[in-house]
Motif scaffolding. Structure first.
Motif, PDB file in Angstrom:
ATOM      1  N   LYS A 106     -81.270  50.423 -82.507  1.00  0.00           N
ATOM      2  CA  LYS A 106     -80.287  50.174 -81.447  1.00  0.00           C
ATOM      3  C   LYS A 106     -80.589  50.926 -80.157  1.00  0.00           C
ATOM      4  O   LYS A 106     -80.440  50.373 -79.066  1.00  0.00           O
ATOM      5  N   GLN A 107     -81.024  52.168 -80.241  1.00  0.00           N
ATOM      6  CA  GLN A 107     -81.349  52.924 -79.035  1.00  0.00           C
ATOM      7  C   GLN A 107     -82.527  52.286 -78.305  1.00  0.00           C
ATOM      8  O   GLN A 107     -82.572  52.267 -77.073  1.00  0.00           O
ATOM      9  N   SER A 108     -83.462  51.733 -79.055  1.00  0.00           N
ATOM     10  CA  SER A 108     -84.626  51.092 -78.436  1.00  0.00           C
ATOM     11  C   SER A 108     -84.243  49.821 -77.692  1.00  0.00           C
ATOM     12  O   SER A 108     -84.892  49.468 -76.702  1.00  0.00           O
ATOM     13  N   ILE A 109     -83.210  49.149 -78.159  1.00  0.00           N
ATOM     14  CA  ILE A 109     -82.728  47.964 -77.438  1.00  0.00           C
ATOM     15  C   ILE A 109     -82.265  48.389 -76.044  1.00  0.00           C
ATOM     16  O   ILE A 109     -82.626  47.760 -75.039  1.00  0.00           O
ATOM     17  N   TYR A 110     -81.506  49.469 -75.982  1.00  0.00           N
ATOM     18  CA  TYR A 110     -81.058  50.005 -74.704  1.00  0.00           C
ATOM     19  C   TYR A 110     -82.243  50.426 -73.838  1.00  0.00           C
ATOM     20  O   TYR A 110     -82.314  50.100 -72.647  1.00  0.00           O
ATOM     21  N   GLU A 111     -83.180  51.173 -74.440  1.00  0.00           N
ATOM     22  CA  GLU A 111     -84.328  51.696 -73.688  1.00  0.00           C
ATOM     23  C   GLU A 111     -85.205  50.566 -73.152  1.00  0.00           C
ATOM     24  O   GLU A 111     -85.749  50.660 -72.053  1.00  0.00           O
ATOM     25  N   THR A 112     -85.335  49.497 -73.904  1.00  0.00           N
ATOM     26  CA  THR A 112     -86.111  48.332 -73.439  1.00  0.00           C
ATOM     27  C   THR A 112     -85.472  47.757 -72.184  1.00  0.00           C
ATOM     28  O   THR A 112     -86.159  47.472 -71.198  1.00  0.00           O
ATOM     29  N   GLY A 113     -84.152  47.603 -72.212  1.00  0.00           N
ATOM     30  CA  GLY A 113     -83.443  47.110 -71.030  1.00  0.00           C
ATOM     31  C   GLY A 113     -83.593  48.050 -69.847  1.00  0.00           C
ATOM     32  O   GLY A 113     -83.787  47.612 -68.707  1.00  0.00           O
ATOM     33  N   ARG A 114     -83.515  49.341 -70.111  1.00  0.00           N
ATOM     34  CA  ARG A 114     -83.680  50.336 -69.045  1.00  0.00           C
ATOM     35  C   ARG A 114     -85.065  50.232 -68.415  1.00  0.00           C
ATOM     36  O   ARG A 114     -85.215  50.328 -67.190  1.00  0.00           O
ATOM     37  N   CYS A 115     -86.068  50.015 -69.240  1.00  0.00           N
ATOM     38  CA  CYS A 115     -87.432  49.864 -68.712  1.00  0.00           C
ATOM     39  C   CYS A 115     -87.540  48.644 -67.809  1.00  0.00           C
ATOM     40  O   CYS A 115     -88.205  48.695 -66.777  1.00  0.00           O
ATOM     41  N   TYR A 116     -86.873  47.543 -68.197  1.00  0.00           N
ATOM     42  CA  TYR A 116     -86.874  46.357 -67.330  1.00  0.00           C
ATOM     43  C   TYR A 116     -86.221  46.675 -65.991  1.00  0.00           C
ATOM     44  O   TYR A 116     -86.745  46.318 -64.936  1.00  0.00           O
ATOM     45  N   VAL A 117     -85.085  47.344 -66.015  1.00  0.00           N
ATOM     46  CA  VAL A 117     -84.362  47.662 -64.790  1.00  0.00           C
ATOM     47  C   VAL A 117     -85.182  48.582 -63.906  1.00  0.00           C
ATOM     48  O   VAL A 117     -85.248  48.409 -62.690  1.00  0.00           O
ATOM     49  N   GLN A 118     -85.852  49.571 -64.499  1.00  0.00           N
ATOM     50  CA  GLN A 118     -86.637  50.541 -63.728  1.00  0.00           C
ATOM     51  C   GLN A 118     -88.023  50.028 -63.366  1.00  0.00           C
ATOM     52  O   GLN A 118     -88.728  50.657 -62.593  1.00  0.00           O
ATOM     53  N   GLY A 119     -88.431  48.922 -63.954  1.00  0.00           N
ATOM     54  CA  GLY A 119     -89.737  48.352 -63.633  1.00  0.00           C
ATOM     55  C   GLY A 119     -90.905  49.048 -64.324  1.00  0.00           C
ATOM     56  O   GLY A 119     -92.007  49.069 -63.789  1.00  0.00           O
ATOM     57  N   ASN A 120     -90.662  49.610 -65.504  1.00  0.00           N
ATOM     58  CA  ASN A 120     -91.711  50.337 -66.228  1.00  0.00           C
ATOM     59  C   ASN A 120     -92.542  49.428 -67.134  1.00  0.00           C
ATOM     60  O   ASN A 120     -93.072  49.868 -68.126  1.00  0.00           O
ATOM     61  N   LEU A 176     -97.188  51.666 -72.277  1.00  0.00           N
ATOM     62  CA  LEU A 176     -97.262  51.854 -73.724  1.00  0.00           C
ATOM     63  C   LEU A 176     -95.903  52.277 -74.279  1.00  0.00           C
ATOM     64  O   LEU A 176     -95.515  51.855 -75.373  1.00  0.00           O
ATOM     65  N   ALA A 177     -95.173  53.087 -73.533  1.00  0.00           N
ATOM     66  CA  ALA A 177     -93.820  53.462 -73.946  1.00  0.00           C
ATOM     67  C   ALA A 177     -92.968  52.209 -74.088  1.00  0.00           C
ATOM     68  O   ALA A 177     -92.267  52.034 -75.088  1.00  0.00           O
ATOM     69  N   PHE A 178     -93.061  51.317 -73.116  1.00  0.00           N
ATOM     70  CA  PHE A 178     -92.302  50.064 -73.182  1.00  0.00           C
ATOM     71  C   PHE A 178     -92.698  49.255 -74.408  1.00  0.00           C
ATOM     72  O   PHE A 178     -91.836  48.714 -75.111  1.00  0.00           O
ATOM     73  N   LYS A 179     -93.986  49.183 -74.677  1.00  0.00           N
ATOM     74  CA  LYS A 179     -94.468  48.423 -75.831  1.00  0.00           C
ATOM     75  C   LYS A 179     -93.832  48.937 -77.127  1.00  0.00           C
ATOM     76  O   LYS A 179     -93.372  48.153 -77.950  1.00  0.00           O
ATOM     77  N   TYR A 180     -93.778  50.243 -77.292  1.00  0.00           N
ATOM     78  CA  TYR A 180     -93.218  50.806 -78.523  1.00  0.00           C
ATOM     79  C   TYR A 180     -91.696  50.740 -78.552  1.00  0.00           C
ATOM     80  O   TYR A 180     -91.112  50.578 -79.613  1.00  0.00           O
ATOM     81  N   TYR A 181     -91.032  50.843 -77.390  1.00  0.00           N
ATOM     82  CA  TYR A 181     -89.586  50.624 -77.359  1.00  0.00           C
ATOM     83  C   TYR A 181     -89.276  49.190 -77.799  1.00  0.00           C
ATOM     84  O   TYR A 181     -88.367  48.941 -78.582  1.00  0.00           O
TER      85      TYR A 181
END
Length: 62
Positions: A45-59, A31-36
């Motif tokens: 802009k911060q959410s763009i970064y966080e979305t990428g981080r979620c992909y890298v971490q597998g969240n 759900l965090a990923f969905k909202y990011y």
């Protein structure tokens, strides 16, 4: 939560952070990923970064 459902980027980001950390709500990484992602699509802009981080971490889960 109401503001996030009405497509306010900052509200979506704040809700994503809450779901990721588990503050005020039960921790829920998908759900965090969905909202990011929603906030990123709205231009936060911060959410763009966080979305990428979620992909890298597998969240992410569909």
């Amino acid at each position: 939560m109401i503001a996030a459902e009405q497509f306010h980027a900052e509200a979506c980001f704040d809700l994503a952070v809450s779901y990721e950390i588990g503050v005020g709500v039960k921790k829920n990484l998908p759900l965090a990923f969905k909202y990011y992602q929603k906030a990123a699509l709205l231009g936060d802009k911060q959410s763009i970064y966080e979305t990428g981080r979620c992909y890298v971490q597998g969240n992410i889960k569909n």
